[in-house]
Design a protein around this motif. Structure first.
Motif, PDB file in Angstrom:
ATOM      1  N   PRO A 107       0.810  -1.219   0.000  1.00 27.10           N
ATOM      2  CA  PRO A 107       0.000   0.000   0.000  1.00 27.10           C
ATOM      3  C   PRO A 107       0.840   1.264   0.000  1.00 27.10           C
ATOM      4  O   PRO A 107       0.312   2.355   0.058  1.00 27.10           O
ATOM      5  CB  PRO A 107      -0.804  -0.131   1.300  1.00 27.10           C
ATOM      6  CG  PRO A 107       0.098  -0.900   2.209  1.00 27.10           C
ATOM      7  CD  PRO A 107       0.837  -1.856   1.321  1.00 27.10           C
ATOM      8  N   ILE A 108       2.159   1.109  -0.029  1.00 27.47           N
ATOM      9  CA  ILE A 108       3.063   2.253   0.009  1.00 27.47           C
ATOM     10  C   ILE A 108       3.438   2.656  -1.414  1.00 27.47           C
ATOM     11  O   ILE A 108       3.873   1.830  -2.214  1.00 27.47           O
ATOM     12  CB  ILE A 108       4.341   1.929   0.806  1.00 27.47           C
ATOM     13  CG1 ILE A 108       3.990   1.511   2.231  1.00 27.47           C
ATOM     14  CG2 ILE A 108       5.285   3.118   0.803  1.00 27.47           C
ATOM     15  CD1 ILE A 108       3.295   2.586   3.028  1.00 27.47           C
ATOM     16  N   LEU A 123      17.383   2.450  -5.525  1.00 26.58           N
ATOM     17  CA  LEU A 123      15.941   2.420  -5.745  1.00 26.58           C
ATOM     18  C   LEU A 123      15.625   1.890  -7.137  1.00 26.58           C
ATOM     19  O   LEU A 123      16.475   1.918  -8.038  1.00 26.58           O
ATOM     20  CB  LEU A 123      15.348   3.826  -5.597  1.00 26.58           C
ATOM     21  CG  LEU A 123      15.636   4.544  -4.275  1.00 26.58           C
ATOM     22  CD1 LEU A 123      15.278   6.017  -4.393  1.00 26.58           C
ATOM     23  CD2 LEU A 123      14.874   3.892  -3.134  1.00 26.58           C
ATOM     24  N   ARG A 124      14.399   1.426  -7.304  1.00 27.84           N
ATOM     25  CA  ARG A 124      13.915   0.987  -8.608  1.00 27.84           C
ATOM     26  C   ARG A 124      12.933   2.017  -9.143  1.00 27.84           C
ATOM     27  O   ARG A 124      12.092   2.534  -8.408  1.00 27.84           O
ATOM     28  CB  ARG A 124      13.216  -0.372  -8.477  1.00 27.84           C
ATOM     29  CG  ARG A 124      12.739  -0.952  -9.816  1.00 27.84           C
ATOM     30  CD  ARG A 124      12.125  -2.332  -9.645  1.00 27.84           C
ATOM     31  NE  ARG A 124      10.813  -2.278  -8.989  1.00 27.84           N
ATOM     32  CZ  ARG A 124      10.597  -2.593  -7.739  1.00 27.84           C
ATOM     33  NH1 ARG A 124      11.604  -2.969  -6.946  1.00 27.84           N
ATOM     34  NH2 ARG A 124       9.379  -2.528  -7.222  1.00 27.84           N
ATOM     35  N   GLY A 135      11.685   1.280  -1.579  1.00 30.03           N
ATOM     36  CA  GLY A 135      12.335   0.391  -2.534  1.00 30.03           C
ATOM     37  C   GLY A 135      12.166   0.816  -3.980  1.00 30.03           C
ATOM     38  O   GLY A 135      13.050   0.602  -4.807  1.00 30.03           O
ATOM     39  N   SER A 136      11.014   1.435  -4.302  1.00 28.59           N
ATOM     40  CA  SER A 136      10.760   1.854  -5.681  1.00 28.59           C
ATOM     41  C   SER A 136      10.036   3.193  -5.675  1.00 28.59           C
ATOM     42  O   SER A 136       9.350   3.537  -4.700  1.00 28.59           O
ATOM     43  CB  SER A 136       9.933   0.808  -6.431  1.00 28.59           C
ATOM     44  OG  SER A 136       8.670   0.646  -5.820  1.00 28.59           O
ATOM     45  N   LEU A 161      18.576   9.788 -15.621  1.00 28.46           N
ATOM     46  CA  LEU A 161      17.695   9.842 -14.457  1.00 28.46           C
ATOM     47  C   LEU A 161      17.566   8.460 -13.814  1.00 28.46           C
ATOM     48  O   LEU A 161      17.656   8.305 -12.595  1.00 28.46           O
ATOM     49  CB  LEU A 161      16.311  10.355 -14.866  1.00 28.46           C
ATOM     50  CG  LEU A 161      16.064  11.860 -14.882  1.00 28.46           C
ATOM     51  CD1 LEU A 161      14.664  12.154 -15.382  1.00 28.46           C
ATOM     52  CD2 LEU A 161      16.269  12.467 -13.502  1.00 28.46           C
ATOM     53  N   ARG A 162      17.344   7.464 -14.658  1.00 31.44           N
ATOM     54  CA  ARG A 162      17.176   6.098 -14.138  1.00 31.44           C
ATOM     55  C   ARG A 162      18.444   5.628 -13.427  1.00 31.44           C
ATOM     56  O   ARG A 162      18.381   5.000 -12.354  1.00 31.44           O
ATOM     57  CB  ARG A 162      16.827   5.147 -15.279  1.00 31.44           C
ATOM     58  CG  ARG A 162      16.526   3.731 -14.812  1.00 31.44           C
ATOM     59  CD  ARG A 162      16.159   2.808 -15.963  1.00 31.44           C
ATOM     60  NE  ARG A 162      14.774   3.009 -16.397  1.00 31.44           N
ATOM     61  CZ  ARG A 162      14.416   3.556 -17.555  1.00 31.44           C
ATOM     62  NH1 ARG A 162      15.366   3.991 -18.385  1.00 31.44           N
ATOM     63  NH2 ARG A 162      13.158   3.683 -17.881  1.00 31.44           N
ATOM     64  N   ARG A 163      19.592   5.956 -13.985  1.00 37.53           N
ATOM     65  CA  ARG A 163      20.842   5.525 -13.366  1.00 37.53           C
ATOM     66  C   ARG A 163      21.026   6.181 -12.001  1.00 37.53           C
ATOM     67  O   ARG A 163      21.449   5.519 -11.043  1.00 37.53           O
ATOM     68  CB  ARG A 163      22.026   5.859 -14.269  1.00 37.53           C
ATOM     69  CG  ARG A 163      23.359   5.437 -13.673  1.00 37.53           C
ATOM     70  CD  ARG A 163      24.524   5.701 -14.587  1.00 37.53           C
ATOM     71  NE  ARG A 163      25.790   5.406 -13.923  1.00 37.53           N
ATOM     72  CZ  ARG A 163      26.985   5.612 -14.469  1.00 37.53           C
ATOM     73  NH1 ARG A 163      27.071   6.107 -15.701  1.00 37.53           N
ATOM     74  NH2 ARG A 163      28.075   5.337 -13.801  1.00 37.53           N
ATOM     75  N   CYS A 164      20.711   7.477 -11.891  1.00 37.35           N
ATOM     76  CA  CYS A 164      20.836   8.161 -10.599  1.00 37.35           C
ATOM     77  C   CYS A 164      19.947   7.509  -9.548  1.00 37.35           C
ATOM     78  O   CYS A 164      20.367   7.288  -8.406  1.00 37.35           O
ATOM     79  CB  CYS A 164      20.467   9.639 -10.742  1.00 37.35           C
ATOM     80  SG  CYS A 164      21.689  10.629 -11.601  1.00 37.35           S
TER      81      CYS A 164
END
Length: 447
Positions: A5-6, A178-179, A74-75, A169-172
């Protein structure tokens, strides 16, 4: 909705990085349980220019939100500024067998046909946003499933980002541990958080005034129908002040926030500032004169937005019924008044709606995009129970305390002679409409 739910939104801006943690509570409300904002590093106009520094700032922002919430992140959903995103509207068609009802597969075929447009290989599709459907020439259909017809048509707003900036951005984010759950266009997230129920039936322009860019989204009956980005934001106003007053950017930002106004006539006529430059010389400037420096740059931003819409969609007065301002730069006194003069339309400052929890922290326009990311994550798959979207009560905004008088000897370089406290912030409006209507209208046809 995901198993957990997060849901976490990560708004990576030019001047500030904000993490907002949202939770679907047991009583069916969307609660904001964590928030962390830190000065941005390694970013310029919404793009990464220093991977290491940007990653460090992301870690700090997420860690601050984790400390408040007690939740391990986590994501995340991540905002994408419009300056490296391209948007087109494409038409899709699907034939329906005679005497057959239109089903979800037919809708998917129409959308896929609209997606089958030649794009630069350097672009990655972020959003495929269906507008209204047409069945056998009948327009204005929101959901054609179950209807009869032989010809299904749809216009789809396709948003694609340049692969390089998206990869950076994704790499940072990944380097921060984080995912990336998904990228979300900045103006889309801001509109999702701030549009009111009555605006769902209109055409409304959402203007998100960030530090390095101003992102624009035109929402037609609740759907994002046009998007654009202006490469100028609040940081440019600060740079003008720093250049003219010969003071550091940090001091110029403080002066702008405390004493500036978008319209000189709205500035406090009794305030005079003593400015100490880097060379040690001192001179005085009134709040009225300060605002005369600010107004031209904000006017330029609104003029560029108007030119973009006039050129693409037609005269703005005929296209839209209102303007919603969001973003940190929208908080400057008199900005809605200046926008009203430039667009000749009703203008309001948009605040995140339909949330509970830390509303005293995230209720301002600067948090519109980050809260919108949480709402996007909740509504994306369309499987959230209706009870989740019950409108949370909106508390009245507290009256801010009087502005403290800085001590010139403390090294600020700015000494006010007379200071008038700002007027109290207006309490958020209530319209009694559940959040489910807003989210369902925006997401039921998107995925």
């Amino acid at each position: 909705m995901k198993d957990s739910p997060i849901i976490v939104g990560l708004d990576i801006g030019t001047t500030k990085i904000t993490t907002v943690i949202g939770e679907v509570s047991d009583n069916g409300t969307v609660d904001i349980i964590g928030e962390g904002s830190v000065p941005s590093e390694g970013m310029k106009r919404g793009a990464v220019v220093n991977l290491e520094r940007a990653t460090h700032a992301i870690r700090q922002s997420v860690a601050a939100a984790e400390r408040v919430s007690g939740v391990r992140v986590g994501s995340v959903y991540v905002t994408v500024a419009g300056n490296h995103a391209k948007a087109i509207t494409s038409h899709g068609l699907a034939a329906i067998r005679r005497n057959q009802e239109i089903n979800a597969g037919d809708v998917d075929r129409a959308i896929e046909n609209a997606r089958a447009v030649p794009l630069d290989p350097n672009l990655e599709i972020i959003h495929t946003l269906p507008q209204e459907y047409v069945v056998d020439g009948q327009e204005g259909i929101k959901s054609p499933v179950g209807m009869h017809g032989v010809r299904l048509e749809v216009d789809v707003h396709i948003v694609a980002g340049t692969a390089g900036p998206l990869l950076n951005l994704r790499r940072c984010v990944q380097e921060a541990g984080l995912r990336v759950e998904g990228f979300v266009l900045h103006s889309l997230a801001s509109g999702l958080a701030t549009l009111e129920a009555a605006e769902q039936a209109q055409t409304v322009i959402v203007v998100d005034m960030g530090g390095g860019t101003t992102d624009v989204g035109v929402f037609k009956r609740g759907n994002l129908a046009h998007s654009a980005s202006i490469p100028i934001g609040g940081e440019h106003v600060t740079a003008d002040l720093a250049q003219i007053l010969k003071i550091p950017m940090e001091e110029a930002e403080d002066v702008k926030r405390r004493y500036g106004a978008a319209l000189p006539e709205l500035a406090d006529q009794d305030v005079t500032l003593e400015i100490t430059t880097a060379s040690g010389s001192t001179h005085a400037i009134t709040a009225f004169e300060l605002s005369r420096i600010i107004k031209p740059r904000l006017s330029e931003i609104f003029s560029l937005i108007r030119d973009e819409i006039d050129h693409t969609l037609g005269p703005v007065e005929l296209v839209a019924q209102g303007i919603v301002l969001t973003g940190g730069a929208a908080q400057l006194r008199g900005t809605p008044d200046l926008a009203r003069d430039r667009f000749r339309l009703p203008v309001r400052v948009g605040q995140p709606r339909g949330i509970g929890g830390l509303t005293d922290i995230v209720s301002g326009p600067a948090h519109a995009a980050s809260v919108g990311l949480v709402l996007y994550g909740i509504g994306e798959d369309g499987k959230v129970p209706a009870s989740v979207f019950t409108e949370a009560p909106q508390p009245a905004a507290p009256v801010p305390p009087a502005v403290p008088v800085p001590d010139a000897a403390a090294g600020t370089g700015v000494a006010p002679v007379v200071v008038s406290p700002p007027p109290p912030a207006p309490a958020p409006k209530k319209d009694g409409v559940s959040l489910v209507d807003r989210l369902r209208n925006m997401f039921k046809d998107w995925m």
